[in-house]
Scaffold this active site. Structure first.
Site, PDB file in Angstrom:
ATOM      1  N   LYS A   1       5.673  -4.064   0.383  1.00 18.57           N
ATOM      2  CA  LYS A   1       4.636  -4.486  -0.573  1.00 18.57           C
ATOM      3  C   LYS A   1       3.670  -5.390  -0.100  1.00 18.57           C
ATOM      4  CE  LYS A   1       4.294  -5.156  -5.122  1.00 18.57           C
ATOM      5  NZ  LYS A   1       3.528  -4.050  -5.783  1.00 18.57           N
TER       6      LYS A   1
ATOM      7  N   LYS B   1      -1.365   7.037  -5.738  1.00 11.81           N
ATOM      8  CA  LYS B   1      -0.096   6.683  -6.355  1.00 11.81           C
ATOM      9  C   LYS B   1       0.840   7.823  -6.236  1.00 11.81           C
ATOM     10  CE  LYS B   1      -0.163   3.592  -7.200  1.00 11.81           C
ATOM     11  NZ  LYS B   1      -0.543   2.125  -6.881  1.00 11.81           N
TER      12      LYS B   1
ATOM     13  N   GLU C   1       2.053   8.252  -2.680  1.00 17.83           N
ATOM     14  CA  GLU C   1       2.812   7.034  -1.928  1.00 17.83           C
ATOM     15  C   GLU C   1       4.405   7.251  -2.658  1.00 17.83           C
ATOM     16  OE1 GLU C   1       1.025   3.307  -4.284  1.00 17.83           O
ATOM     17  OE2 GLU C   1       2.088   2.971  -2.447  1.00 17.83           O
TER      18      GLU C   1
ATOM     19  N   ASN D   1       8.683 -13.413  10.318  1.00 18.40           N
ATOM     20  CA  ASN D   1       7.711 -12.650   9.967  1.00 18.40           C
ATOM     21  C   ASN D   1       6.276 -12.680  10.320  1.00 18.40           C
ATOM     22  OD1 ASN D   1       6.113 -10.992   8.052  1.00 18.40           O
ATOM     23  ND2 ASN D   1       6.158 -12.694   6.265  1.00 18.40           N
ATOM     24  N   GLY D   2       5.639 -11.646  10.821  1.00 20.63           N
ATOM     25  CA  GLY D   2       4.440 -11.929  11.564  1.00 20.63           C
ATOM     26  C   GLY D   2       4.476 -10.975  12.684  1.00 20.63           C
TER      27      GLY D   2
ATOM     28  N   CYS E   1       8.095  -8.321   5.775  1.00 23.68           N
ATOM     29  CA  CYS E   1       9.362  -8.728   6.090  1.00 23.68           C
ATOM     30  C   CYS E   1       9.704  -9.905   4.929  1.00 23.68           C
ATOM     31  CB  CYS E   1       9.626  -9.489   7.829  1.00 23.68           C
ATOM     32  SG  CYS E   1       9.408  -8.310   8.891  1.00 23.68           S
TER      33      CYS E   1
ATOM     34  N   TRP F   1      10.518  -4.941   8.349  1.00 30.19           N
ATOM     35  CA  TRP F   1       9.577  -4.081   8.115  1.00 30.19           C
ATOM     36  C   TRP F   1       9.142  -3.865   9.738  1.00 30.19           C
ATOM     37  CZ3 TRP F   1       4.609  -2.686   9.288  1.00 30.19           C
ATOM     38  CH2 TRP F   1       4.056  -1.381   9.014  1.00 30.19           C
TER      39      TRP F   1
ATOM     40  N   HIS G   1     -18.500  21.476  -0.606  1.00 29.34           N
ATOM     41  CA  HIS G   1     -18.899  21.346   0.565  1.00 29.34           C
ATOM     42  C   HIS G   1     -17.763  21.487   1.547  1.00 29.34           C
ATOM     43  CE1 HIS G   1     -22.905  20.222  -1.111  1.00 29.34           C
ATOM     44  NE2 HIS G   1     -22.356  19.447  -1.803  1.00 29.34           N
TER      45      HIS G   1
ATOM     46  N   ARG H   1       9.474  -6.235   0.789  1.00 29.08           N
ATOM     47  CA  ARG H   1       8.566  -6.541   1.590  1.00 29.08           C
ATOM     48  C   ARG H   1       8.834  -5.694   2.997  1.00 29.08           C
ATOM     49  NH1 ARG H   1       5.941 -11.133   3.059  1.00 29.08           N
ATOM     50  NH2 ARG H   1       5.192 -12.308   1.337  1.00 29.08           N
TER      51      ARG H   1
ATOM     52  N   GLU I   1      -7.328   6.321  -6.863  1.00 26.73           N
ATOM     53  CA  GLU I   1      -5.964   5.371  -7.041  1.00 26.73           C
ATOM     54  C   GLU I   1      -4.893   6.277  -7.719  1.00 26.73           C
ATOM     55  OE1 GLU I   1      -4.885   2.791  -6.468  1.00 26.73           O
ATOM     56  OE2 GLU I   1      -3.122   2.635  -7.974  1.00 26.73           O
TER      57      GLU I   1
END
Ligand code: F6R
Length: 607
Positions: free
Chosen positions: A602, A483, A486, A100-101, A2, A76, A502, A27, A479
């Site tokens: 983010k 990438k 996402e 925010n939180g 947020c 968010w 396996h 955010r 990584e």
């Protein structure tokens, strides 16, 4: 998560907030809203809706947004779905807030204050507005103090009171708020990114302090009402670094910036050819005395930690654990005075990393954090901090922050070797020379972006992509795979090549592109055998291999990209950039919103 903005001054607050919310949209981008304080007091004008900031802009264009004081939010969603009612700001009585939180005890508060049928949204945030309103009897500080003492959880709150026009109050616990003077007024935000267009001087509002923004001053108080000193900081990047610089997406711009920002991160920390952390005040005994290292981080930052682990174990010979910060507290962590704890975080605000770091400090571990945002919570909670010089990273998918984190880990490894007297002068010189070559080598990769684009084209219709490698190659593929998934929404998995048979090899078909990375001389023959195993099952293998390495039957490869040659331990750098560009081009060519992938944000300030 947020984004938060507040402005009071001589200019139109609506326009300032909309521009700022666009910068803060990384955010969270489920819904957005603003509240404009009525100049003569009374109910503020509230405009909010589900969707992006551009949708809020349209709503604002259809309404009167005059006013010089206001608060704004981009959300968010956590508690309550994505809809207009759950968008912030929230209003109750004479109080309007953005938050925010997460308020963990919002149900108890709802019950305690009989709010069940008085709330308009499903959010935890509206409950805060209601509790504030209940305690508000004309003294904003008293109401804020009484309210925050009732809250459990994390919060950054910006508040307007109907009968105090032109003033914004804010308070926080864990979730960040920064504030600054704009020359013609004052501004607060969740991020420095929104402040940089106005000034390079700002301060971080300390936890459980109340900041009051008026048109002509900023005041800071502790919770008992005593005036507190403001600790001013300077941002060292300018506003031009926050725009797209002619690129269609921030992600491409940020990938292209890597030669520059890696240079900015390493060069000031090399003195007479040697790694040097004296500016950070890091004493050598921290690096020489530890018996083990524990890296805590999330997502991409954790992947940087995995590369660090391979490096340090191979070159220093001490044991390194890399722990997902979100799991750290739930696995009875064993860290002590002899464990050097390294926290890695671009934003410096990831709550799980922050909590793990605080725990490690309580256990007496020496702590170093590697952070990109100056003054961020993780930087402040840690004993020592090394700032990466990536500048603002706006695209949600991290790229340049990752490679600058790697750059710091390369430097730390070398300093650790020096502190322990492990390397010869020649070895240190050769290593540092190679590190200083990294920006140039990445430039070479970037110049070949069209070649990489063609490789990405082969994956546009893939349902799954597998990535295989061993050792350091496996670490960077974790990584690369993150990438790709996402930003392109293609299911992708990185597998240690030896592990594939396996079980997972059952998923390989003729339709499955497999990216194989082969950069480590000592692993080459084993890696090539593992690749054969998937080729025999029909997989189309895209090979990223070091330089002019001899490989048999060039035509059995679906595509080959020959990476510029570096010493094995540095091959991570060029290979990572190729994987970043593949993910970027797949996403862009699929017409996706590269910089704001669905469901993501983010800065992850909720557990
Ligand atoms: C992925 C990505 C995330 C972050 C993670 C940690 O592209 O950006 O996985 O790396 O959320 O964030 P920081 O580094 O801010 O702690």
């Amino acid at each position: 998560m947020c984004g938060i903005i507040g402005y009071t001054g001589k200019k139109e607050a609506g326009a300032i907030m909309l521009d700022a919310l666009e910068l803060l949209e990384y955010r969270g981008y489920d819904s957005a809203g603003i509240a404009l304080s009525a100049e003569a007091g009374g109910e503020p004008k509230l405009l909010k809706r589900a969707g992006r900031v551009k949708d809020l802009r349209t709503l604002c264009a259809e309404n009167d947004t005059s006013g010089t004081c206001g608060i704004g939010h981009t959300r968010w969603a956590t508690h309550g779905g994505v809809c207009d009612e759950n968008a912030h700001p929230h209003r109750f009585g004479k109080v309007t807030i953005i938050h925010n939180g997460i308020i963990e005890n919002y149900r108890e508060l709802t019950e305690k204050y009989g709010l069940e049928d008085k709330l308009c949204s499903q959010t935890d945030s509206e409950v805060v507005a209601a509790v504030l309103s209940r305690f508000y009897e004309g003294d904003p500080y008293a109401a804020i103090r009484k309210t925050v003492l009732k809250l459990k959880g994390t919060f950054a709150l910006a508040i307007l009171f109907d009968d105090i026009p032109g003033k914004i109050f804010a308070v926080r616990n864990v979730s960040p708020i920064v504030a600054a003077s704009t020359g013609d007024g004052a501004i607060l935000s969740s991020d420095v990114a929104a402040i940089v267009p106005f000034t390079n001087q700002y301060f971080v509002v300390p936890e459980f302090h109340v900041v009051c923004l008026s048109k002509d001053r900023i005041e800071l108080f502790d919770l008992s009402g005593d005036k507190a000193c403001i600790d001013w900081l300077t941002v060292d990047w300018d506003v031009s670094r926050s725009d797209k610089g002619g690129y269609p997406f921030y992600m491409e711009k940020e990938i292209m910036e890597q030669p520059q920002v890696i240079g900015d991160t390493i060069m000031p920390r090399i003195k007479e050819g040697k790694p040097d952390f004296s500016a950070e005040g890091i004493p050598d005994n921290i690096l020489s005395d530890c018996k083990r290292i524990c890296v805590i981080a999330c997502g991409t930052a954790m992947h940087a930690g995995l590369v660090g682990k391979s490096l340090i174990q191979a070159m220093i010979g001490i044991h390194v654990d890399v722990v997902m910060a979100s799991e750290f507290m739930y696995n009875d962590p064993v860290v002590d005075k002899e464990t050097l704890v390294i926290a890695i975080s671009q934003s410096g605000e990831t709550i799980d990393t922050l909590e793990a770091l605080k725990f490690a400090r309580k256990c007496g571990s020496p702590t170093i954090s590697i952070v990109n945002v100056k003054g961020a919570s993780i930087a402040r909670a840690s004993e020592y901090v090394i700032y990466t010089c990536a500048g603002p990273e706006i695209a949600v998918a991290s790229t340049k922050a990752y490679t600058t984190q790697l750059a710091v880990l390369y430097l730390l490894t070398a300093r650790m070797a020096m502190a322990r007297g492990l390397w010869t002068k020649e070895k240190l010189t050769a290593y540092m020379k190679e590190l200083m070559r990294v920006p140039k080598v990445i430039e070479e990769v970037l110049l070949r972006k069209d070649e990489i684009h063609h490789i990405a084209d082969t994956m546009l219709n893939a349902r799954d992509v597998f990535m295989i490698g061993r050792g350091l190659d496996y670490s960077i593929l974790l990584e690369g795979s993150l990438k790709l998934k996402e930003v392109s929404y293609i299911h992708s998995e990185a597998y240690a090549s030896g592990e594939l048979k396996h079980g997972t090899i059952a998923l390989i078909t003729e339709e499955t592109p497999v990216i194989a990375v082969v950069t480590q001389d000592k692993l080459k023959s084993k890696e090539l055998s593992n690749i054969k195993e998937v080729q025999s099952r029909g997989a189309k293998v895209i090979l990223l291999i070091k330089g002019e390495e001899q490989i048999e039957q060039e035509k059995i490869w679906y595509r080959i990209f020959r990476l510029p040659v570096m010493a094995d331990e540095f091959m991570v750098m060029p290979a990572s950039v190729v994987l970043q560009l593949i993910a970027y081009y797949v996403s862009a060519d699929k017409g996706l919103d590269v910089d704001k992938p669905r469901n993501l944000a983010k800065v992850v300030t909720v557990e």
